[in-house]
Motif scaffolding. Structure first.
Motif, short mmCIF file in Angstrom:
data_model
loop_
_atom_site.label_atom_id
_atom_site.label_comp_id
_atom_site.label_asym_id
_atom_site.label_seq_id
_atom_site.Cartn_x
_atom_site.Cartn_y
_atom_site.Cartn_z
N THR A 187 4.52 13.20 5.25
CA THR A 187 4.78 11.97 5.65
C THR A 187 3.52 11.01 5.69
OG1 THR A 187 6.34 13.09 7.24
CG2 THR A 187 5.38 10.80 7.73
N ALA A 188 3.62 10.05 5.04
CA ALA A 188 2.62 9.06 4.74
C ALA A 188 1.66 8.65 6.14
CB ALA A 188 2.81 7.84 4.07
N ALA A 189 0.44 8.70 6.08
CA ALA A 189 -0.35 8.22 7.18
C ALA A 189 -0.62 6.52 6.83
CB ALA A 189 -1.57 8.97 7.53
N THR A 190 -1.06 6.52 5.56
CA THR A 190 -1.19 5.13 5.16
C THR A 190 -0.44 4.98 3.85
OG1 THR A 190 -3.60 5.89 5.78
CG2 THR A 190 -2.96 3.79 4.54
N PRO A 191 0.22 3.85 3.77
CA PRO A 191 1.18 3.37 2.61
C PRO A 191 0.25 3.59 1.31
CG PRO A 191 1.21 1.63 4.31
CD PRO A 191 0.16 2.43 4.69
N ALA A 192 1.05 4.01 0.32
CA ALA A 192 0.27 4.23 -0.95
C ALA A 192 -0.39 2.96 -1.52
CB ALA A 192 1.33 4.40 -2.16
N ARG A 193 -1.46 3.09 -2.23
CA ARG A 193 -2.09 1.69 -2.89
C ARG A 193 -0.99 0.96 -3.63
NH1 ARG A 193 -6.33 4.14 -5.98
NH2 ARG A 193 -6.94 5.51 -4.10
N ALA A 194 -1.08 -0.24 -3.72
CA ALA A 194 0.01 -0.90 -4.47
C ALA A 194 -0.25 -0.59 -5.97
CB ALA A 194 -0.39 -2.47 -4.30
N SER A 195 0.83 -0.45 -6.60
CA SER A 195 0.65 -0.22 -8.02
C SER A 195 1.58 -1.22 -8.66
CB SER A 195 1.20 1.19 -8.34
OG SER A 195 2.54 1.52 -8.22
N SER A 196 1.42 -1.31 -9.86
CA SER A 196 2.18 -2.53 -10.70
C SER A 196 2.68 -1.52 -11.93
CB SER A 196 1.48 -3.77 -11.15
OG SER A 196 0.11 -3.23 -11.95
N ARG A 197 3.50 -2.25 -12.63
CA ARG A 197 3.90 -1.70 -13.94
C ARG A 197 3.85 -2.96 -15.18
NH1 ARG A 197 3.77 2.06 -11.23
NH2 ARG A 197 5.02 3.90 -11.15
N LEU A 198 3.76 -2.42 -16.31
CA LEU A 198 3.72 -3.25 -17.39
C LEU A 198 5.13 -3.90 -17.54
CD1 LEU A 198 1.84 -0.98 -19.77
CD2 LEU A 198 0.88 -2.75 -18.48
#
Ligand SMILES: Cc1cc2nc3c(=O)[nH]c(=O)nc-3n(C[C@H](O)[C@H](O)[C@H](O)COP(=O)(O)O)c2cc1C
Length: 209
Positions: A187-198
Motif C-alpha cells: 500500500t503506497a505511503a507516498t504516491p508514485a512519482r509522476a510519469s509520462s508517456r511518449l
C-alpha cells in the motif's frame, strides 16, 4: 466529446504506477496474494508453456537479505511482499503436464501432442530461444500481477535494479530459472512519482517502417 470507451481494465492500467514508498507493516491477506498470483498465471504464453515461477518473499529476514541484492531499494523492506518473477529456461519440460491432460480428455490427438513436443524440443535446442521465451513470457505474467494488484486495491513497483547472480546464489534458485524482475506489492505511503508517456506519433508505425 471523447468517444473512447473507459472500461474497468483501462482504468486499472491508468491508475497503476510504479510506487517506491510503501506503508510498512501492511499484511496482504493470503487469499488476496493467491488471487493476484492466480491472475498472473492467466497470462498467455508461447505454446502455453507458462514460463514463469514466482518466488514470493514475505518474511522480514528474507527481505533484509534481498535488500543489498536490490542495491538498497527500500521498497524491498517497506512493501508487504516482493515477488521475484523468474523465467523458466526449460519450459519445454512441461509439455507432458500441459498437453497430457488435454490428450487424456480427448481434446488433443496424441499425434498432435507428439508433433508439438518435437517442435518445442527442437526450438529449445537453441539456448537463445529458451532465454528469449523465458523473459518474454514471464514478463507477461509480471504485468498481469501488477494489474491484478491494482485491481485488488494494492500498489506495486517493478524492479530490474538487482544483482541476478547474487539473487540466484542467496535464494538457492535452481539453474533452470532466470530472474526477470522483482515486484514490490503493498500500500503506497507516498504516491508514485509522476510519469509520462511518449505520444502515439512517436511509438506507432503504420503498416511498415
Ligand atoms: C523492467 C523494469 C525495471 C524497473 N526497475 C526499476 C527499479 O529497479 N527501481 C525503480 O524504482 N523502478 C524501476 N522500474 C519502474 C520504472 O521506473 C517505471 O515503471 C517508469 O518510470 C514508468 O513509471 P510508471 O510505471 O509509474 O508509469 C522498472 C520498471 C520496469 C518495467
Amino acid at each position: 466529446m471523447s468517444t473512447q470507451v473507459h472500461n474497468e481494465i483501462i482504468k486499472v492500467m491508468e491508475e497503476r504506477h510504479a510506487v517506491k514508498e510503501y506503508q510498512k507493516g501492511v499484511k496482504i491477506p493470503k487469499e488476496h496474494l493467491q488471487q493476484l498470483l492466480q491472475a498472473a498465471t492467466l497470462a498467455p504464453s508461447a505454446w502455453n508453456l507458462q514460463h514463469w515461477k514466482f518466488l514470493v518473499i514475505e518474511e522480514d529476514a528474507y527481505k533484509e537479505k534481498l535488500l543489498p541484492i536490490a542495491y538498497g531499494q527500500k521498497q524491498i523492506v517497506e512493501s508487504s511482499v516482493v515477488v521475484a518473477v523468474l523465467g523458466d529456461l526449460q519450459a519445454n519440460l512441461k509439455v507432458d503436464s500441459v498437453f497430457g491432460p488435454l490428450v487424456e480428455a480427448g481434446f488433443l490427438p496424441q499425434e498432435t501432442k507428439d508433433a508439438l513436443a518435437g517442435q518445442i524440443n527442437g526450438a529449445y535446442q537453441n539456448s537463445q530461444v529458451a532465454r528469449d521465451e523465458a523473459i518474454r513470457n514471464a514478463s507477461l505474467a509480471a504485468m498481469q500481477l501488477m494489474l491484478a494488484a491494482k485491481g485488488l486495491g494494492y500498489d506495486s513497483g517493478p524492479m530490474g535494479g538487482f544483482d541476478p547472480a547474487k539473487l540466484i546464489q542467496e535464494f538457492n534458485i535452481p539453474e533452470r530459472y532466470l530472474p526477470v524482475m522483482l515486484i514490490a506489492v503493498g500500500t503506497a505511503a507516498t504516491p508514485a512519482r509522476a510519469s509520462s508517456r511518449l505520444s502515439l506519433d512517436e511509438v506507432v508505425v503504420s503498416n511498415t517502417f
